[in-house]
Design a protein around this motif. Structure first.
Motif, PDB file in Angstrom:
ATOM      1  N   VAL A  33      -1.533  25.476  72.306  1.00 52.39           N
ATOM      2  CA  VAL A  33      -1.534  24.060  71.930  1.00 52.39           C
ATOM      3  C   VAL A  33      -2.870  23.612  71.346  1.00 52.39           C
ATOM      4  N   SER A  34      -3.941  24.325  71.638  1.00 57.26           N
ATOM      5  CA  SER A  34      -5.233  23.946  71.047  1.00 57.26           C
ATOM      6  C   SER A  34      -5.269  24.207  69.543  1.00 57.26           C
ATOM      7  N   ASP A  35      -4.288  24.965  69.021  1.00 57.70           N
ATOM      8  CA  ASP A  35      -4.184  25.197  67.577  1.00 57.70           C
ATOM      9  C   ASP A  35      -3.564  24.003  66.852  1.00 57.70           C
ATOM     10  N   ILE A  36      -3.033  23.063  67.601  1.00 55.22           N
ATOM     11  CA  ILE A  36      -2.450  21.863  66.997  1.00 55.22           C
ATOM     12  C   ILE A  36      -3.508  20.770  67.004  1.00 55.22           C
ATOM     13  N   HIS A  37      -3.941  20.385  65.822  1.00 55.51           N
ATOM     14  CA  HIS A  37      -4.971  19.350  65.682  1.00 55.51           C
ATOM     15  C   HIS A  37      -4.301  18.004  65.421  1.00 55.51           C
ATOM     16  N   VAL A  55      -1.059   8.998  61.960  1.00 54.85           N
ATOM     17  CA  VAL A  55      -1.266  10.112  62.875  1.00 54.85           C
ATOM     18  C   VAL A  55      -0.757  11.384  62.204  1.00 54.85           C
ATOM     19  N   THR A  56      -1.543  12.439  62.296  1.00 60.12           N
ATOM     20  CA  THR A  56      -1.157  13.719  61.720  1.00 60.12           C
ATOM     21  C   THR A  56      -1.301  14.813  62.771  1.00 60.12           C
ATOM     22  N   PHE A  57      -0.228  15.590  62.944  1.00 59.30           N
ATOM     23  CA  PHE A  57      -0.244  16.780  63.779  1.00 59.30           C
ATOM     24  C   PHE A  57      -0.222  17.967  62.825  1.00 59.30           C
ATOM     25  N   ASP A  58      -1.234  18.829  62.930  1.00 58.21           N
ATOM     26  CA  ASP A  58      -1.389  19.949  62.012  1.00 58.21           C
ATOM     27  C   ASP A  58      -1.570  21.239  62.810  1.00 58.21           C
ATOM     28  N   ASN A  59      -0.750  22.232  62.536  1.00 49.38           N
ATOM     29  CA  ASN A  59      -0.825  23.519  63.218  1.00 49.38           C
ATOM     30  C   ASN A  59      -1.794  24.426  62.461  1.00 49.38           C
ATOM     31  N   GLN A  60      -2.828  24.877  63.131  1.00 43.48           N
ATOM     32  CA  GLN A  60      -3.821  25.758  62.524  1.00 43.48           C
ATOM     33  C   GLN A  60      -3.497  27.242  62.717  1.00 43.48           C
ATOM     34  N   CYS A  61      -2.447  27.537  63.486  1.00 47.14           N
ATOM     35  CA  CYS A  61      -2.058  28.915  63.767  1.00 47.14           C
ATOM     36  C   CYS A  61      -1.067  29.401  62.714  1.00 47.14           C
ATOM     37  N   ASN A  98       8.468  16.196  66.217  1.00 46.27           N
ATOM     38  CA  ASN A  98       9.237  16.820  65.136  1.00 46.27           C
ATOM     39  C   ASN A  98      10.653  17.176  65.562  1.00 46.27           C
ATOM     40  N   ASP A  99      11.212  16.380  66.478  1.00 49.96           N
ATOM     41  CA  ASP A  99      12.582  16.592  66.972  1.00 49.96           C
ATOM     42  C   ASP A  99      12.830  18.042  67.347  1.00 49.96           C
ATOM     43  N   THR A 110       3.424  13.808  59.955  1.00 51.97           N
ATOM     44  CA  THR A 110       2.633  12.584  59.810  1.00 51.97           C
ATOM     45  C   THR A 110       3.532  11.373  59.990  1.00 51.97           C
ATOM     46  N   PHE A 111       3.034  10.383  60.705  1.00 52.85           N
ATOM     47  CA  PHE A 111       3.757   9.125  60.846  1.00 52.85           C
ATOM     48  C   PHE A 111       2.751   8.000  61.014  1.00 52.85           C
TER      49      PHE A 111
END
Length: 130
Positions: A33-37, A55-61, A98-99, A110-111
């Protein structure tokens, strides 16, 4: 000449093995979960008398991460409708992102929402899909 060809083949095989081992280290065990910024930035708009945030959730993995749960205590406040497919309050201060679809690198979720203070969206769990 034959010796040079053998050395070339051995060097090629060593390089291929090293590349394979490097690729094998990028697996679910290395994703978490730390890969999700999460970023929250003001948009400069006011909605219903409250400042709007993006708000933006971004996966770095490199592995997609699914079934992401986000702390959104005590609920998801907003004076504007929030897209329930992107983030949805479920119960006990928890939301799903993201459902339940995987969040992939390069495809952020993003929302926008509007509230007097931005809630803290802490990612609490997710399942790597590699």
């Amino acid at each position: 000449m034959a010796c040079t060809a053998k050395v070339t083949i051995i060097l090629f095989l060593c390089a291929a093995a090293q590349a394979y081992c490097h690729a094998a280290t990028d697996h679910p065990g290395t994703c978490n979960v730390s890969d999700i910024h999460v970023t929250e930035v003001p948009t400069g708009k006011v909605v219903g008398g409250q400042p709007e945030y993006r708000v933006t959730f971004d996966n770095q993995c490199s592995c997609p991460i699914a079934f992401i749960e986000v702390q959104c205590v005590p609920y998801l406040p907003s004076t504007e409708p929030v897209d329930q497919r992107k983030i949805r309050y479920v119960a006990s201060g928890m939301c799903v992102l993201n459902d339940k679809l995987p969040l992939s690198r390069g495809s952020p979720v993003t929302f926008n929402y509007a509230w007097k203070t931005p809630p803290s969206f802490n990612v609490t769990s997710g399942v790597p899909q590699c």
